[in-house]
Scaffold this motif. Structure first.
Motif, PDB file in Angstrom:
ATOM      1  N   ILE A 142       0.841  -1.194   0.000  1.00 44.36           N
ATOM      2  CA  ILE A 142       0.000   0.000   0.000  1.00 44.36           C
ATOM      3  C   ILE A 142       0.872   1.239   0.000  1.00 44.36           C
ATOM      4  CG2 ILE A 142      -2.054  -1.041   1.042  1.00 44.36           C
ATOM      5  CD1 ILE A 142      -1.053  -0.092   3.739  1.00 44.36           C
ATOM      6  N   GLY A 143       0.274   2.353  -0.371  1.00 41.81           N
ATOM      7  CA  GLY A 143       0.987   3.625  -0.429  1.00 41.81           C
ATOM      8  C   GLY A 143       1.291   3.997  -1.871  1.00 41.81           C
ATOM      9  N   ASP A 144       1.939   5.127  -2.048  1.00 37.39           N
ATOM     10  CA  ASP A 144       2.312   5.591  -3.385  1.00 37.39           C
ATOM     11  C   ASP A 144       3.719   6.154  -3.313  1.00 37.39           C
ATOM     12  OD1 ASP A 144       2.249   6.291  -6.032  1.00 37.39           O
ATOM     13  OD2 ASP A 144       1.011   8.083  -5.739  1.00 37.39           O
ATOM     14  N   PRO A 145       4.724   5.379  -3.702  1.00 35.28           N
ATOM     15  CA  PRO A 145       4.660   4.050  -4.307  1.00 35.28           C
ATOM     16  C   PRO A 145       4.327   2.980  -3.267  1.00 35.28           C
ATOM     17  CG  PRO A 145       6.935   4.666  -3.996  1.00 35.28           C
ATOM     18  CD  PRO A 145       6.106   5.846  -3.569  1.00 35.28           C
ATOM     19  N   PRO A 146       3.726   1.864  -3.744  1.00 30.53           N
ATOM     20  CA  PRO A 146       3.340   0.802  -2.817  1.00 30.53           C
ATOM     21  C   PRO A 146       4.542   0.201  -2.092  1.00 30.53           C
ATOM     22  CG  PRO A 146       2.275   0.506  -4.946  1.00 30.53           C
ATOM     23  CD  PRO A 146       3.304   1.592  -5.108  1.00 30.53           C
ATOM     24  N   LYS A 147       4.352  -0.021  -0.778  1.00 26.28           N
ATOM     25  CA  LYS A 147       5.385  -0.651   0.040  1.00 26.28           C
ATOM     26  C   LYS A 147       4.732  -1.734   0.874  1.00 26.28           C
ATOM     27  CE  LYS A 147       8.218   3.433   0.350  1.00 26.28           C
ATOM     28  NZ  LYS A 147       8.523   4.612   1.054  1.00 26.28           N
ATOM     29  N   PRO A 148       5.367  -2.828   1.156  1.00 26.38           N
ATOM     30  CA  PRO A 148       6.740  -3.139   0.782  1.00 26.38           C
ATOM     31  C   PRO A 148       6.833  -3.543  -0.683  1.00 26.38           C
ATOM     32  CG  PRO A 148       5.820  -4.983   1.975  1.00 26.38           C
ATOM     33  CD  PRO A 148       4.769  -3.887   1.986  1.00 26.38           C
ATOM     34  N   ALA A 149       7.974  -3.287  -1.271  1.00 28.72           N
ATOM     35  CA  ALA A 149       8.212  -3.676  -2.663  1.00 28.72           C
ATOM     36  C   ALA A 149       8.658  -5.134  -2.684  1.00 28.72           C
ATOM     37  CB  ALA A 149       9.294  -2.784  -3.265  1.00 28.72           C
ATOM     38  N   GLY A 150       8.423  -5.781  -3.794  1.00 30.93           N
ATOM     39  CA  GLY A 150       8.892  -7.152  -3.950  1.00 30.93           C
ATOM     40  C   GLY A 150       7.860  -8.183  -3.545  1.00 30.93           C
TER      41      GLY A 150
ATOM     42  N   HIS B  97       4.072 -14.717 -11.653  1.00 29.38           N
ATOM     43  CA  HIS B  97       3.587 -14.222 -10.373  1.00 29.38           C
ATOM     44  C   HIS B  97       3.642 -12.709 -10.426  1.00 29.38           C
ATOM     45  CE1 HIS B  97       4.317 -12.570  -6.294  1.00 29.38           C
ATOM     46  NE2 HIS B  97       3.207 -13.227  -6.080  1.00 29.38           N
ATOM     47  N   ARG B  98       2.538 -12.067 -10.060  1.00 30.20           N
ATOM     48  CA  ARG B  98       2.489 -10.606 -10.024  1.00 30.20           C
ATOM     49  C   ARG B  98       2.116 -10.137  -8.634  1.00 30.20           C
ATOM     50  NH1 ARG B  98       1.995  -8.197 -15.320  1.00 30.20           N
ATOM     51  NH2 ARG B  98       3.255  -9.627 -16.557  1.00 30.20           N
ATOM     52  N   VAL B  99       2.639  -8.984  -8.279  1.00 32.33           N
ATOM     53  CA  VAL B  99       2.292  -8.338  -7.023  1.00 32.33           C
ATOM     54  C   VAL B  99       1.490  -7.093  -7.370  1.00 32.33           C
ATOM     55  CG1 VAL B  99       3.149  -7.204  -4.945  1.00 32.33           C
ATOM     56  CG2 VAL B  99       4.381  -9.174  -5.889  1.00 32.33           C
ATOM     57  N   PHE B 100       0.275  -7.009  -6.820  1.00 32.84           N
ATOM     58  CA  PHE B 100      -0.589  -5.858  -7.033  1.00 32.84           C
ATOM     59  C   PHE B 100      -0.743  -5.099  -5.722  1.00 32.84           C
ATOM     60  CE2 PHE B 100      -2.338  -8.968 -10.176  1.00 32.84           C
ATOM     61  CZ  PHE B 100      -1.885  -8.306 -11.305  1.00 32.84           C
ATOM     62  N   ALA B 101      -0.826  -3.797  -5.845  1.00 32.83           N
ATOM     63  CA  ALA B 101      -1.081  -2.972  -4.665  1.00 32.83           C
ATOM     64  C   ALA B 101      -2.452  -3.327  -4.098  1.00 32.83           C
ATOM     65  CB  ALA B 101      -1.023  -1.497  -5.039  1.00 32.83           C
ATOM     66  N   GLY B 102      -2.624  -3.082  -2.828  1.00 32.33           N
ATOM     67  CA  GLY B 102      -3.872  -3.447  -2.167  1.00 32.33           C
ATOM     68  C   GLY B 102      -4.661  -2.251  -1.691  1.00 32.33           C
ATOM     69  N   ARG B 103      -5.575  -2.541  -0.788  1.00 29.29           N
ATOM     70  CA  ARG B 103      -6.442  -1.518  -0.207  1.00 29.29           C
ATOM     71  C   ARG B 103      -6.380  -1.656   1.304  1.00 29.29           C
ATOM     72  NH1 ARG B 103     -12.342  -2.808  -1.167  1.00 29.29           N
ATOM     73  NH2 ARG B 103     -11.961  -4.176   0.603  1.00 29.29           N
ATOM     74  N   LEU B 104      -6.331  -0.531   1.990  1.00 34.47           N
ATOM     75  CA  LEU B 104      -6.399  -0.538   3.444  1.00 34.47           C
ATOM     76  C   LEU B 104      -7.533   0.386   3.859  1.00 34.47           C
ATOM     77  CD1 LEU B 104      -5.305  -1.455   6.148  1.00 34.47           C
ATOM     78  CD2 LEU B 104      -3.734   0.465   6.095  1.00 34.47           C
TER      79      LEU B 104
END
Length: 168
Positions: free
Chosen positions: A90-98, A115-122
């Protein structure tokens, strides 16, 4: 063509990503294709599917137990094609990376194509008391950081790959 999209989701955000991927796949696969959506905990046998897209929310750098267990259950008989995704930064840029630590092992065990990592929602309103305290103490960014066009593009890549004739 039969595709299963499954996800482990703690507060609903990752389940929404899975549903979105399923909708995009339905629009990108040949007529008559079936795309089912399920909770990762329900995935006991994926051999009746041509492909599986399995995802998990990431908490404390790890996939949820339901997704790890689903991957373990299909390890001996994975479908022809498997894709994995993680949701959580989460965040901009999303953290944690990786990617989460154990994902490389899951990718190998199910022979995942990607495998992909997508930003989430909090959303503070969906959190338990302990989670709210942690978010406040760590000054974690609140909001919806999911990039739907990025998710659509990935689903389009999956659909394009599934449309290709099977070799052999």
């Amino acid at each position: 063509m039969r595709v299963l999209v499954a996800a482990a989701s703690k507060h609903g955000s990752t389940a929404e990503i899975a549903a979105h991927i399923a909708t995009a796949l339905r629009g990108g696969l040949p007529s008559g294709s079936v795309v089912d959506v399920a909770a990762a905990a329900e995935v006991t046998d994926a051999t009746s599917y041509d492909a599986l897209v399995l995802g998990s929310a990431v908490y404390m750098g790890r996939w949820l137990e339901e997704a790890r267990s689903a991957a373990e259950r299909i390890t001996s008989k994975p479908p022809r094609s498997v894709w994995l995704f993680s949701s959580g930064p989460i965040g901009d840029p999303p953290k944690p990376a990786g990617a989460p630590a154990e994902v490389s092992g899951i990718v190998a065990s199910v022979h995942a194509r990607d495998h992909r990592v997508f930003a989430g929602r909090l959303d503070r309103h969906r959190l338990g008391l302990a989670e709210k305290a942690m978010v406040m103490a760590l000054h974690v960014a609140v909001g919806d950081f999911r990039n739907w066009s990025e998710i659509d593009a990935w689903a389009g890549e999956i659909a394009a790959e599934l449309r290709q004739p099977v070799a052999g």
